[in-house]
Design an enzyme around this catalytic site. Sequence first.
Site, PDB file in Angstrom:
ATOM      1  N   ASP A 148      60.649 -59.018 -60.947  1.00  0.00           N
ATOM      2  CA  ASP A 148      60.568 -57.960 -61.948  1.00  0.00           C
ATOM      3  C   ASP A 148      61.944 -57.462 -62.349  1.00  0.00           C
ATOM      4  O   ASP A 148      62.078 -56.674 -63.279  1.00  0.00           O
ATOM      5  CB  ASP A 148      59.728 -56.795 -61.418  1.00  0.00           C
ATOM      6  CG  ASP A 148      58.300 -56.849 -61.946  1.00  0.00           C
ATOM      7  OD1 ASP A 148      58.022 -57.729 -62.774  1.00  0.00           O
ATOM      8  OD2 ASP A 148      57.482 -56.007 -61.535  1.00  0.00           O
ATOM      9  N   ASP A 460      47.503 -51.391 -54.128  1.00  0.00           N
ATOM     10  CA  ASP A 460      46.820 -52.071 -53.033  1.00  0.00           C
ATOM     11  C   ASP A 460      45.566 -51.285 -52.636  1.00  0.00           C
ATOM     12  O   ASP A 460      44.468 -51.832 -52.533  1.00  0.00           O
ATOM     13  CB  ASP A 460      47.767 -52.233 -51.833  1.00  0.00           C
ATOM     14  CG  ASP A 460      48.639 -51.018 -51.572  1.00  0.00           C
ATOM     15  OD1 ASP A 460      48.509 -50.007 -52.287  1.00  0.00           O
ATOM     16  OD2 ASP A 460      49.456 -51.062 -50.639  1.00  0.00           O
TER      17      ASP A 460
HETATM   18  O1  LIG Z   1      57.735 -52.628 -60.565  1.00  0.00           O
HETATM   19  C1  LIG Z   1      57.671 -53.092 -59.426  1.00  0.00           C
HETATM   20  C2  LIG Z   1      57.848 -52.300 -58.273  1.00  0.00           C
HETATM   21  C3  LIG Z   1      57.776 -52.915 -57.028  1.00  0.00           C
HETATM   22  N1  LIG Z   1      57.557 -54.239 -56.892  1.00  0.00           N
HETATM   23  C4  LIG Z   1      57.516 -54.875 -55.540  1.00  0.00           C
HETATM   24  O2  LIG Z   1      56.550 -54.262 -54.738  1.00  0.00           O
HETATM   25  C5  LIG Z   1      56.875 -54.469 -53.380  1.00  0.00           C
HETATM   26  C6  LIG Z   1      56.631 -53.216 -52.580  1.00  0.00           C
HETATM   27  O3  LIG Z   1      57.563 -52.246 -52.921  1.00  0.00           O
HETATM   28  P1  LIG Z   1      58.328 -51.350 -51.826  1.00  0.00           P
HETATM   29  O4  LIG Z   1      59.334 -50.570 -52.566  1.00  0.00           O
HETATM   30  O5  LIG Z   1      58.735 -52.139 -50.677  1.00  0.00           O
HETATM   31  O6  LIG Z   1      57.181 -50.363 -51.474  1.00  0.00           O
HETATM   32  P2  LIG Z   1      56.681 -49.786 -50.066  1.00  0.00           P
HETATM   33  O7  LIG Z   1      56.559 -48.342 -50.237  1.00  0.00           O
HETATM   34  O8  LIG Z   1      57.456 -50.254 -48.924  1.00  0.00           O
HETATM   35  O9  LIG Z   1      55.298 -50.528 -50.139  1.00  0.00           O
HETATM   36  C7  LIG Z   1      54.019 -50.224 -49.681  1.00  0.00           C
HETATM   37  O10 LIG Z   1      53.258 -49.501 -50.647  1.00  0.00           O
HETATM   38  C8  LIG Z   1      53.133 -50.095 -51.943  1.00  0.00           C
HETATM   39  C9  LIG Z   1      52.210 -49.232 -52.769  1.00  0.00           C
HETATM   40  O11 LIG Z   1      52.799 -48.011 -53.058  1.00  0.00           O
HETATM   41  C10 LIG Z   1      52.585 -51.502 -51.826  1.00  0.00           C
HETATM   42  O12 LIG Z   1      52.650 -52.114 -53.072  1.00  0.00           O
HETATM   43  C11 LIG Z   1      53.413 -52.292 -50.851  1.00  0.00           C
HETATM   44  O13 LIG Z   1      52.916 -53.591 -50.708  1.00  0.00           O
HETATM   45  C12 LIG Z   1      53.413 -51.595 -49.511  1.00  0.00           C
HETATM   46  O14 LIG Z   1      54.180 -52.333 -48.565  1.00  0.00           O
HETATM   47  C13 LIG Z   1      58.320 -54.919 -53.332  1.00  0.00           C
HETATM   48  O15 LIG Z   1      58.364 -56.264 -52.930  1.00  0.00           O
HETATM   49  C14 LIG Z   1      58.786 -54.715 -54.746  1.00  0.00           C
HETATM   50  O16 LIG Z   1      59.732 -55.647 -55.124  1.00  0.00           O
HETATM   51  C15 LIG Z   1      57.388 -55.022 -58.023  1.00  0.00           C
HETATM   52  O17 LIG Z   1      57.206 -56.235 -57.933  1.00  0.00           O
HETATM   53  N2  LIG Z   1      57.447 -54.425 -59.265  1.00  0.00           N
END
Ligand SMILES: O=c1ccn([C@@H]2O[C@H](COP(=O)(O)OP(=O)(O)O[C@H]3O[C@H](CO)[C@@H](O)[C@H](O)[C@H]3O)[C@@H](O)[C@H]2O)c(=O)[nH]1
Length: 749
Positions: A148, A460
């Site tokens: 992204d 999710d």
């Molecule tokens: O516009 C976006 C924003 C995020 N991501 C991806 O989403 C994933 C999760 O993002 P992260 O910032 O690591 O979020 P966390 O808060 O750690 O994630 C938890 O919570 C999220 C929901 O809020 C879920 O999507 C994640 O899978 C879960 O691990 C990462 O690989 C990002 O690269 C995208 O692909 N596009």
Amino acid sequence: MALQTNNSNPDDHPLNLFHIQKSTLIINRLYILFHSIAIILIFYFRINSIITILNSKTQPLIPHLLIFISELTLTFIWILNQACYWRPVTRTVFPERLPEDENLPPIDVFICTADPRAEPPLGVMNTVISAMALNYPPEKLCVYVSDDGGCPVTLEAMREALKFAKIWVPFCNKYGVKTICPAAYFTGQKEIDDDVVVDSDDGFEAEKCRVKEEYELFGEKVSKASESERCISNKDHSAVVEVMVDHESKHNQTKLPLLVYVSREKRPFYPHHFKAGALNALLRVSSLISNAPYILGLDCDMYCNDTNSARQAMCFHLDPNLSSSLAFVQFPQSFHNLSKHDIYESELRCTFKTLWRGMDGLKGPCLSGTGYYLKREALYELPSMLEDMINLEELKQNFGLSNEFIRSLFKKCNTKIDCKNKLFDELLLQETKHLASCEYENDTKWGKEVGFRYISVAEDYFTSFNMHCKHWLSVYHMPSRPSFLGSCTTNLNDLLTQGTRWSAGLMEVALSRYSPFFYGPSRTSILQSFCYAWMAFLPTTFVFSWIIAIIPQLSLLNNINIYPKVSNPFFFVFVYVFVLSNLQHMREIHSTGASLHAWKHEQRVWMVKGITSHLYGSIHAIMEKIGVKEGNFLPTNKVINEDETKLYQMGIYNFQTSSIFLVPLCSLVTLNLLTFAVAIIQITFHKVHFNDVFMQTFLSFYIVLMGYPVLEGMMLRKDKGRIAPNVSCYSVIFSVFVLSFGKLLVTLF
Ligand SMILES: O=c1ccn([C@@H]2O[C@H](COP(=O)(O)OP(=O)(O)O[C@H]3O[C@H](CO)[C@@H](O)[C@H](O)[C@H]3O)[C@@H](O)[C@H]2O)c(=O)[nH]1
Ligand SMILES: [Mn+2]
């Protein structure tokens, strides 16, 4: 023999078993019973006091009302939460009973990355390489990366990753390396010790050195490119799809999973729906390339730490008794950088060791964003459509205009990916770009009824709620060796920013027409809906947190007793609730093998989030509801900062965060400290009787005790991670202001 196996009942040799945790179940249900009785008594006490005040008008009503509201909020959340404790189960799998490799179904791996600055490409590539090294027939695996960030450095890093994988995967296969993520293998001593090396005398050490050198070269290249100016997000570009072709494959005997780079089209002012949008683009693009029936979803920092997770997941997906209704197998989120003093409760211990097991005993755990094996079909809602006559128009309304995509819905997956004939097909690649364009989803049901769902940034959670409401089931599997390891938050800023996003995402659902409390019970079981409703409404506990940190204190300073005196029998009911709930929490911690320090950290983080993240998340969701704000998904920082890591490993809070988080925290702790001091003075000089004010004084004391690190950060610490003096100053002024004018609030009515 073969005949015997064919005829034998599969139930004699099941692929998996589940066990109900009977003793835990009994304890949990007894706790629910005793706690409920106590709560009824407390409500009786409250209503009685309110009626007495209304009749006699001897005391102001407002503090009693507010405290009653806070108790109601907390009780509501508590009731919903108990569903997660109703029927905990654990599971065992028997991968050795799976069919032969050639009969295993293909799997597409989806890895999402969004921002090369917050998510260093080398980390992302380690996730990619670890997925390519899974113990699964390579011709049945296809690894997709959704970028992204639209960043050329990520694309180049993938080309390099493919080259390195050609050395790494054979090395892992040859020596039975278990830690299949190269960065972890070459740096983490602990994991390597667990690795069983096959044929260790067979030149292993020399080969390991060679592979290590190659890894270092690869790492340097990627890191260097990551430091360049080109390593930034691009929010205005057309779709890029590149199937990574291994030009040397003719000479190379090793088969590797296919690797595909996808960066969907991005335009400013075009809603792209964050991660859910990225995943939907991947669903469509992959349907033309490999169209595997199962999908492994991974966050870019969650590498595969166990080679066998795919086979373990197949023990559920291929179980004839489960298969047709099973949407996904969820593995826990585990973290490689946890400290033994996990002061931020980054481990999410309770969620992944207790609550998901509880939900597993109902209709199954909630999807957790990463570490799941999902059935593609569960996102398409096809079964009912297939039964009817196929209506092309309707399909196009649901899925968009691509004929190729619609055809893929009815095609069995490509059991073997044929690079030679298909992937070089320019037309096909052109079509995948069309599927990854901004406009493709216009006037379709993507994000609404098809694919990952949009209305919440907790995609999710909301997607799995929809699947459970459509009668799909899920399964939770927690093997002893963590299957996936990610990076957890190691400072207060990341914790609270992430917490605010989660709260906003959950409240978006709570306030929508899909609110689990109303939408769920008629579609899935009541207990399952309670679990989902508990998560959705969890942020509302900010009401409890704020009231309990201010109102009893203001009342204490203004001689209003809102709790029973020590001599009153109801006093013991309050004590009983406090002690019993903490004992249950400690028992739950103990049962997951954690130390009792976790009790302190978890209580503290719960209070801190209640005051900050839950409040801001709720405000965000409400503002979105009334249309003054838009959803936002700021990816959690995954860059390792050594100073920060050191503080976290030593168990010292790092208060370098926005004052929007700090001022409320500092103010409330100061307010409680002042209240406690005044109460002690009053008791010492016999201005008030200990018997009358014990509970309110204890409450302030408890909050000060829990908030001690904040006071330390304000007054005692001198290091970088302390609370800045100007923030402390504002906070003291604010708390004195509240204490001075609070009289108006608590005595007005
Ligand atoms: O516009 C976006 C924003 C995020 N991501 C991806 O989403 C994933 C999760 O993002 P992260 O910032 O690591 O979020 P966390 O808060 O750690 O994630 C938890 O919570 C999220 C929901 O809020 C879920 O999507 C994640 O899978 C879960 O691990 C990462 O690989 C990002 O690269 C995208 O692909 N596009
Ligand atoms: Mn993450």
